[in-house]
Design a protein around this motif. Structure first.
Motif, PDB file in Angstrom:
ATOM      1  N   ALA A  29      -1.624   5.923  -6.977  1.00 14.19           N
ATOM      2  CA  ALA A  29      -0.536   6.440  -7.818  1.00 14.19           C
ATOM      3  C   ALA A  29      -0.969   7.692  -8.572  1.00 14.19           C
ATOM      4  N   ILE A  30      -2.190   7.686  -9.107  1.00 15.54           N
ATOM      5  CA  ILE A  30      -2.650   8.815  -9.924  1.00 15.54           C
ATOM      6  C   ILE A  30      -2.971  10.024  -9.061  1.00 15.54           C
ATOM      7  N   VAL A  31      -3.675   9.801  -7.951  1.00 15.61           N
ATOM      8  CA  VAL A  31      -4.072  10.922  -7.093  1.00 15.61           C
ATOM      9  C   VAL A  31      -2.870  11.466  -6.314  1.00 15.61           C
ATOM     10  N   SER A  32      -1.879  10.619  -6.031  1.00 10.09           N
ATOM     11  CA  SER A  32      -0.668  11.095  -5.337  1.00 10.09           C
ATOM     12  C   SER A  32       0.066  12.150  -6.163  1.00 10.09           C
ATOM     13  N   GLN A  33       0.037  12.006  -7.484  1.00  7.82           N
ATOM     14  CA  GLN A  33       0.670  13.002  -8.338  1.00  7.82           C
ATOM     15  C   GLN A  33      -0.046  14.343  -8.233  1.00  7.82           C
ATOM     16  N   LEU A  34      -1.380  14.315  -8.157  1.00  4.57           N
ATOM     17  CA  LEU A  34      -2.132  15.567  -7.965  1.00  4.57           C
ATOM     18  C   LEU A  34      -1.812  16.185  -6.610  1.00  4.57           C
ATOM     19  N   TYR A  35      -1.719  15.339  -5.587  1.00 10.52           N
ATOM     20  CA  TYR A  35      -1.421  15.854  -4.238  1.00 10.52           C
ATOM     21  C   TYR A  35      -0.014  16.437  -4.171  1.00 10.52           C
TER      22      TYR A  35
ATOM     23  N   ASN B  49       0.813  -1.216   0.000  1.00 11.48           N
ATOM     24  CA  ASN B  49       0.000   0.000   0.000  1.00 11.48           C
ATOM     25  C   ASN B  49       0.843   1.262   0.000  1.00 11.48           C
ATOM     26  N   ALA B  50       2.060   1.178   0.527  1.00 10.04           N
ATOM     27  CA  ALA B  50       2.910   2.360   0.625  1.00 10.04           C
ATOM     28  C   ALA B  50       3.654   2.660  -0.675  1.00 10.04           C
ATOM     29  N   LEU B  51       4.131   1.633  -1.364  1.00 15.90           N
ATOM     30  CA  LEU B  51       4.964   1.853  -2.547  1.00 15.90           C
ATOM     31  C   LEU B  51       4.268   2.607  -3.684  1.00 15.90           C
ATOM     32  N   PRO B  52       3.003   2.317  -4.012  1.00 12.76           N
ATOM     33  CA  PRO B  52       2.365   3.104  -5.079  1.00 12.76           C
ATOM     34  C   PRO B  52       2.360   4.592  -4.778  1.00 12.76           C
ATOM     35  N   ARG B  53       2.092   4.935  -3.538  1.00  8.47           N
ATOM     36  CA  ARG B  53       2.095   6.354  -3.150  1.00  8.47           C
ATOM     37  C   ARG B  53       3.496   6.935  -3.169  1.00  8.47           C
ATOM     38  N   GLU B  54       4.468   6.209  -2.614  1.00  8.84           N
ATOM     39  CA  GLU B  54       5.829   6.717  -2.528  1.00  8.84           C
ATOM     40  C   GLU B  54       6.464   6.874  -3.910  1.00  8.84           C
ATOM     41  N   ILE B  55       6.248   5.898  -4.787  1.00 14.60           N
ATOM     42  CA  ILE B  55       6.811   5.990  -6.142  1.00 14.60           C
ATOM     43  C   ILE B  55       6.218   7.172  -6.892  1.00 14.60           C
ATOM     44  N   ALA B  56       4.899   7.373  -6.766  1.00 14.20           N
ATOM     45  CA  ALA B  56       4.249   8.511  -7.427  1.00 14.20           C
ATOM     46  C   ALA B  56       4.812   9.830  -6.909  1.00 14.20           C
ATOM     47  N   PHE B  57       5.082   9.907  -5.599  1.00 15.67           N
ATOM     48  CA  PHE B  57       5.659  11.123  -5.016  1.00 15.67           C
ATOM     49  C   PHE B  57       7.078  11.365  -5.525  1.00 15.67           C
ATOM     50  N   TYR B  58       7.884  10.304  -5.536  1.00 14.17           N
ATOM     51  CA  TYR B  58       9.262  10.449  -6.009  1.00 14.17           C
ATOM     52  C   TYR B  58       9.310  10.829  -7.481  1.00 14.17           C
ATOM     53  N   ARG B  59       8.359  10.349  -8.255  1.00 12.39           N
ATOM     54  CA  ARG B  59       8.316  10.716  -9.675  1.00 12.39           C
ATOM     55  C   ARG B  59       8.091  12.208  -9.858  1.00 12.39           C
TER      56      ARG B  59
END
Length: 510
Positions: free
Chosen positions: A284-290, A68-78
């Motif tokens: 992953a998608i919403v993390s990029q918006l955030y 659950n953490a990696l999709p969010r973290e990868i999107a943030f790092y991108r």
């Protein structure tokens, strides 16, 4: 195409693909279990389920909440530090590899003790075998989580939903055809996990998702573990929550009542199937918006997506809520119709869980993993307490009430916290109107106290209900611009002409 529409298109496309993959996986998994149950004795089938349950607990611990953490973290790092993505992925894989090996050894060494606690001698050998599959299962889950961070669904669907259940089903069939011993079934399970892991590894290298040298970044590792640990405990709590009612019914009422209740529980847990399918790409998608500070766009995506999920889920819920007896009779036979009230109660609880939307994942996106753990802890403690209080007096209805209220409280806590932090909520005016219409129509049909002998007699009533419902939704002008844009995108993608539907929309909306 603006950010909201683009995000919705990507989520919708991924949700459809994951939904199809989930159906395939459920069907093949059901066949595999049915074959095992029919070919071997009930005791052996029970041993198999116990072994897989213990293994799944080990996998939850071994993955440390990274799924659950990696999709969010990868999107943030991108968005923030794209140069560090390779370090993040490599560090995560090293941590999971080592942790899964450790817990595989622990499970092997402790197999005898676990078999004694559960009073099942066969479990000793079974656990020693399936423990070998733990690293393969944990790494498969982790690699799929990494692909989620890049907004990909192929790895999830192809390997977790198709390759694994298909290979497992084939191996089970071969075991039966060659009349192999029960002990060899666990080696077949190990082989299915190994084949899935090897196939997935080859694929991620082919698409260059893991095209880097292994490295370990201590700072990234600490940050990842700190963020993920609450999610690990959340996963364990969710596991406890899912099994508390069954275990306590067994303790207070015996195995026969457990069997009756487990006609209602699996059916009710199908209600969030569209919500669960949407969870795959959403973080992953919403993390990029955030990460870009686009909170208003996040809110709009959340509201439109929640409305879609509710509309898709309503037919499934309606069948179980309006015709629970016919539903149970259709799937399980007359012996289980005493679970009718439990199914209706559980259906209400899981529908409430659905109509509030992806509040928990949204909290993960904004970094509130700690609060998710707290709300799940409150829900789990409440569930245990209410089961103790209600089961002795109300049996399966008491267990259903405990589960429904626990989900209600947990979702309310998550939604309130999300609103406090971001002002995000699902209740746009064009969502409130369909909600009100559905409540009124369901109440009217329920007040008629219709008795249907079979699910087939319920179909015409359901079709009429849904027809009136969607007509009233159109009449109330509850369709948003994004809904129309998605319809046009589907039309273009499928290469079909939705002339009639567009004509209806023009008549009622434009």
């Amino acid at each position: 195409m603006d950010d909201v529409t683009l995000a919705l298109h990507r989520i919708a496309r991924g949700t459809g693909i994951v939904f199809i993959g989930t159906l395939i996986s459920m069907f093949f998994g059901f066949l595999s279990r049915t074959i095992i149950a029919r070919h071997f004795s009930p005791i052996e089938y029970g041993t198999f389920n116990l072994a897989i349950t213990v293994l799944n607990i080990g996998v939850v611990i071994a993955t440390l909440g990274f799924q659950n953490a990696l999709p969010r973290e990868i999107a943030f790092y991108r968005e923030k530090e794209p140069s560090r993505i390779k370090d993040l992925i490599s560090t995560a894989l090293i941590i999971v590899s080592l942790n899964s090996l450790i817990w595989g050894v622990v499970l092997t060494i402790g197999a005898g003790k676990i078999s004694q606690i559960l009073n099942e001698p066969r479990l000793n050998y079974a656990l020693r075998t399936v423990a070998l599959a733990l690293p393969f299962s944990a790494l498969t889950i982790t690699m799929i989580s990494i692909s989620r961070g890049f907004g990909r669904v192929r790895e999830k669907v192809y390997f977790q939903n198709i390759v694994y259940p298909t290979s497992w089903l084939i191996l089970v069939i071969l075991s039966v055809l060659f009349n192999l011993s029960f002990a060899l079934t666990f080696y077949m399970y190990l082989l299915a996990q190994l084949l899935t892991f090897l196939a997935l590894t080859a694929e991620v290298y082919r698409i260059k998702l893991l095209n880097f040298k292994l490295s370990f970044n201590l700072r990234i590792g600490k940050e990842l573990i700190i963020f993920s640990l609450p999610l690990l405990f959340t996963g364990i709590l969710a596991f406890v929550m899912n099994w508390t009612d069954t275990l306590m019914l067994g303790y207070y009422k015996g195995s026969e009542i457990v069997g009756i209740y487990n006609a209602a529980s699996p059916l009710a847990r199908l209600i969030p199937i569209f919500l669960n399918s949407a969870t795959f790409l959403y973080p992953a998608i919403v993390s990029q918006l955030y990460a870009q500070g686009k909170i208003s766009e996040m809110k709009r995506v959340y509201q439109i997506l929640t409305k879609w999920i509710f509309l898709l889920t309503l037919p499934v819920f309606s069948v179980m809520f309006l015709f629970p007896e016919a539903t149970i009779r259709f799937f399980f036979g007359n012996k289980y119709v005493s679970a009718t009230s439990a199914l209706r109660i559980l259906a209400l609880g899981f529908m409430f869980h659905t109509f509030l939307g992806l509040n928990g994942l949204s909290l993960i996106v904004i970094g509130e993993s700690g609060f998710i753990m707290i709300s799940n802890l409150i829900s789990t403690i409440l569930n245990i307490f209410m089961n103790i209080l209600l089961i002795p007096k109300y049996s399966i209805e008491g267990a259903a009430i405990a589960t429904a209220i626990s989900y209600f409280i947990g979702n309310v806590l998550n939604s309130v916290r999300l609103y406090q932090e971001t002002k995000i909520h699902p209740f746009s005016w064009n969502y409130v109107k369909p909600l009100a219409i559905s409540f009124i129509l369901l109440g009217l049909i329920q007040s008629l106290h219709l008795k249907v002998p079979s699910i087939w007699h319920a179909v015409p009533i359901l079709v009429m209900f849904l027809g009136v419902y969607f007509f009233l939704v159109l009449l109330s002008k509850s369709v948003d611009r994004e809904d129309v844009e998605l319809l046009l995108a589907i039309e273009k993608k499928l290469g079909i002409d939705l002339k009639i539907m567009k004509k209806i929309l023009r008549r009622f909306i434009f």
